[in-house]
Motif scaffolding. Structure first.
Motif, PDB file in Angstrom:
ATOM      1  N   ILE A  53       0.839  -1.201   0.000  1.00  0.00           N
ATOM      2  CA  ILE A  53       0.000   0.000   0.000  1.00  0.00           C
ATOM      3  C   ILE A  53       0.875   1.252   0.000  1.00  0.00           C
ATOM      4  N   ILE A  54       1.910   1.248   0.822  1.00  0.00           N
ATOM      5  CA  ILE A  54       2.776   2.422   0.933  1.00  0.00           C
ATOM      6  C   ILE A  54       3.514   2.684  -0.372  1.00  0.00           C
ATOM      7  N   PRO A  60      -0.994   9.125   1.858  1.00  0.00           N
ATOM      8  CA  PRO A  60      -1.678   9.021   3.157  1.00  0.00           C
ATOM      9  C   PRO A  60      -0.710   8.898   4.334  1.00  0.00           C
ATOM     10  N   ILE A  61       0.504   8.474   4.068  1.00  0.00           N
ATOM     11  CA  ILE A  61       1.456   8.232   5.153  1.00  0.00           C
ATOM     12  C   ILE A  61       2.293   9.470   5.472  1.00  0.00           C
ATOM     13  N   ILE A  62       2.864  10.121   4.430  1.00  0.00           N
ATOM     14  CA  ILE A  62       3.809  11.217   4.693  1.00  0.00           C
ATOM     15  C   ILE A  62       3.339  12.580   4.197  1.00  0.00           C
ATOM     16  N   ALA A  67       5.135  13.222  -0.521  1.00  0.00           N
ATOM     17  CA  ALA A  67       4.736  12.018  -1.248  1.00  0.00           C
ATOM     18  C   ALA A  67       5.054  12.129  -2.728  1.00  0.00           C
ATOM     19  N   ALA A  68       5.011  13.319  -3.278  1.00  0.00           N
ATOM     20  CA  ALA A  68       5.334  13.479  -4.706  1.00  0.00           C
ATOM     21  C   ALA A  68       6.755  13.002  -4.983  1.00  0.00           C
TER      22      ALA A  68
END
Length: 170
Positions: A53-54, A60-62, A67-68
């Protein structure tokens, strides 16, 4: 038959007692090992699922901005494309065009276009006559309402007007 008290059958009873005890201990140990293995497999499966998922999307996590970059690294995308700064970093073509133009320019001729008028002005200053200098001094020392200057120049200080105006405190 089962309850007979024959001395030849007593060794079978001891063997059965040892077997029951060992089976109870081994069964308990097997259940403990199985429960630890089950807990580890559930944890391992969840960790693998979370990793999938990550690595699909880090947002959603960082958070969105970080995240980009993380998503671009895992996808093999250029970070300049991920952060949308390719226009700001795409200067190589413009630089090459400018350098190509500079290679065709005759720097000496272009520099001469600038220095020739300055040299002509310098020659003009050296040819100033006393009469022209007096006319300049008359104009700059008039001190009237339209021209409130009070500077006087000589042939020695005409090239350095700041020294000519030192006595006036300017």
């Amino acid at each position: 038959i089962l309850f007979s008290k024959n001395s030849t059958d007593s060794w079978i009873l001891y063997l059965l007692n040892i077997t029951w005890t060992l089976c109870a201990l081994l069964g308990t140990f097997a259940f403990l090992i199985a429960s630890v293995a089950l807990a580890l497999s559930v944890f391992w499966y969840d960790a693998c699922q979370m990793n999938d998922i990550i690595t699909d999307d880090f947002e959603p996590i960082i958070g969105e901005s970080a995240a980009a970059g993380a998503n671009a690294c895992f996808d093999g995308t250029n970070l300049a494309v991920a952060y949308n700064v390719t226009d700001q970093l795409d200067f190589q073509a413009k630089l090459d065009e400018g350098l190509a133009v500079l290679e065709t320019v005759n720097i000496t001729a272009e520099f001469d276009k600038v220095t020739r008028p300055l040299s002509d002005l310098q020659d003009l200053v050296y040819t100033i006559t006393i009469d022209a200098l007096q006319k300049l001094n008359e104009a700059t020392t008039s001190n009237n309402a339209y021209c409130p200057f009070n500077e006087s120049y000589s042939k020695e200080n005409i090239l350095e007007p700041w020294t000519a105006n030192e006595k006036n405190g300017k």
